[in-house]
Design a protein around this motif. Structure first.
Motif, mmCIF file in Angstrom:
data_model
loop_
_atom_site.group_PDB
_atom_site.id
_atom_site.type_symbol
_atom_site.label_atom_id
_atom_site.label_comp_id
_atom_site.label_asym_id
_atom_site.label_seq_id
_atom_site.Cartn_x
_atom_site.Cartn_y
_atom_site.Cartn_z
ATOM 1 N N TRP A 197 1.237 -0.987 0.354
ATOM 2 C CA TRP A 197 -0.250 -0.290 0.054
ATOM 3 C C TRP A 197 0.782 1.537 -0.375
ATOM 4 O O TRP A 197 0.745 2.404 -0.286
ATOM 5 C CB TRP A 197 -0.745 -0.385 0.950
ATOM 6 C CG TRP A 197 -1.495 1.555 1.813
ATOM 7 C CD1 TRP A 197 -2.779 1.809 0.792
ATOM 8 C CD2 TRP A 197 -0.983 2.686 2.397
ATOM 9 N NE1 TRP A 197 -3.233 3.166 1.299
ATOM 10 C CE2 TRP A 197 -2.401 3.123 1.611
ATOM 11 C CE3 TRP A 197 -0.530 2.674 3.232
ATOM 12 C CZ2 TRP A 197 -2.251 4.736 3.190
ATOM 13 C CZ3 TRP A 197 -0.044 3.226 4.190
ATOM 14 C CH2 TRP A 197 -1.190 4.408 3.340
ATOM 15 N N TYR A 198 1.753 1.212 1.289
ATOM 16 C CA TYR A 198 2.828 2.616 0.986
ATOM 17 C C TYR A 198 3.638 2.642 -0.658
ATOM 18 O O TYR A 198 3.449 3.559 -0.921
ATOM 19 C CB TYR A 198 3.939 2.514 2.686
ATOM 20 C CG TYR A 198 4.693 3.620 2.403
ATOM 21 C CD1 TYR A 198 4.662 4.468 2.936
ATOM 22 C CD2 TYR A 198 5.997 3.272 1.843
ATOM 23 C CE1 TYR A 198 5.491 5.556 2.767
ATOM 24 C CE2 TYR A 198 6.668 5.127 1.108
ATOM 25 C CZ TYR A 198 6.614 5.431 2.626
ATOM 26 O OH TYR A 198 7.287 6.289 2.145
ATOM 27 N N VAL A 201 2.181 1.595 -3.359
ATOM 28 C CA VAL A 201 1.722 2.027 -4.786
ATOM 29 C C VAL A 201 0.910 3.155 -4.437
ATOM 30 O O VAL A 201 0.599 4.383 -5.521
ATOM 31 C CB VAL A 201 0.335 1.046 -4.412
ATOM 32 C CG1 VAL A 201 -0.443 1.572 -5.284
ATOM 33 C CG2 VAL A 201 0.730 -0.417 -5.158
ATOM 34 N N ASN A 202 0.756 3.787 -3.414
ATOM 35 C CA ASN A 202 0.009 4.684 -2.850
ATOM 36 C C ASN A 202 0.739 6.336 -2.887
ATOM 37 O O ASN A 202 0.504 7.211 -3.017
ATOM 38 C CB ASN A 202 -0.851 4.776 -1.596
ATOM 39 C CG ASN A 202 -1.920 4.325 -2.514
ATOM 40 O OD1 ASN A 202 -2.978 4.273 -3.297
ATOM 41 N ND2 ASN A 202 -1.894 2.340 -2.008
ATOM 42 N N ASP A 243 0.183 10.503 -1.794
ATOM 43 C CA ASP A 243 -1.020 10.589 -1.761
ATOM 44 C C ASP A 243 -1.979 9.727 -1.140
ATOM 45 O O ASP A 243 -2.530 8.746 -1.538
ATOM 46 C CB ASP A 243 -1.583 10.844 -3.305
ATOM 47 C CG ASP A 243 -0.982 11.739 -3.908
ATOM 48 O OD1 ASP A 243 -0.900 12.524 -3.773
ATOM 49 O OD2 ASP A 243 -0.549 11.356 -4.909
ATOM 50 N N PHE A 244 -1.694 9.271 0.089
ATOM 51 C CA PHE A 244 -2.715 9.082 1.370
ATOM 52 C C PHE A 244 -4.066 8.901 1.845
ATOM 53 O O PHE A 244 -4.256 10.301 1.892
ATOM 54 C CB PHE A 244 -2.101 8.550 2.431
ATOM 55 C CG PHE A 244 -0.186 7.922 1.854
ATOM 56 C CD1 PHE A 244 0.153 6.702 1.405
ATOM 57 C CD2 PHE A 244 0.459 8.497 2.691
ATOM 58 C CE1 PHE A 244 0.439 6.097 1.497
ATOM 59 C CE2 PHE A 244 1.950 8.426 2.987
ATOM 60 C CZ PHE A 244 2.196 6.818 1.462
ATOM 61 N N SER A 245 -5.136 8.279 0.749
ATOM 62 C CA SER A 245 -6.109 9.037 1.071
ATOM 63 C C SER A 245 -6.868 8.144 2.849
ATOM 64 O O SER A 245 -6.447 7.829 3.200
ATOM 65 C CB SER A 245 -6.964 8.071 0.126
ATOM 66 O OG SER A 245 -7.237 6.363 1.055
ATOM 67 N N GLY A 277 -8.051 4.554 2.973
ATOM 68 C CA GLY A 277 -6.514 4.104 3.308
ATOM 69 C C GLY A 277 -5.200 4.547 4.733
ATOM 70 O O GLY A 277 -4.998 2.908 4.843
#
Length: 125
Positions: A92-93, A95-96, A99-101, A104
């Motif tokens: 997750w880190y 890939v994102n 820009d962390f939602s 997420g």
């Protein structure tokens, strides 16, 4: 290991929750929360590789929770759940970032708490 009445449902699997502690229940809840979230996101992404990976991850969390509920090799489930969940966090880190939602971040907080629960359960044996 807990005693099971395998005839109660005719499937050979029955809930075996009498040996579960509050910590077990916390782990089940955390696994279900992140599992359902992954399934919902997977369906929203469609039949892409990304969507399928979310569905597989979600099913992994839910199958693990179910295994604990029926007392199927719990210690092994804890041990497998730790790297499975840590892998989700790392992927997750990368890939994102950056820009962390909020969704997420919420899921990763759930997963970090889940890893802590799994480590404690595993160490308790």
């Amino acid at each position: 290991m807990a005693t099971r009445d395998s005839t109660s449902r005719g499937t050979g699997l029955a809930l075996a929750t009498e040996s579960m502690t509050l910590l077990h229940w916390a782990g089940v809840v955390l696994a279900v929360v992140t599992g359902v979230l992954h399934l919902v996101l997977g369906v929203s992404f469609g039949l892409s590789g990304f969507g399928i990976s979310f569905v597989v991850a979600g099913l992994g969390f839910l199958v693990g929770a179910a295994a604990v509920l029926v007392d199927y090799r719990r210690r092994l489930v804890y041990l497998l759940g730790i790297p499975f969940t840590l892998g989700q966090i790392v992927i997750w880190y990368f890939v994102n970032a950056p820009d962390f939602s909020p969704l997420g971040i919420f899921d990763k907080v759930v997963q970090v708490a889940f890893v802590v629960v799994l480590v404690v359960l595993y160490r308790r044996g």
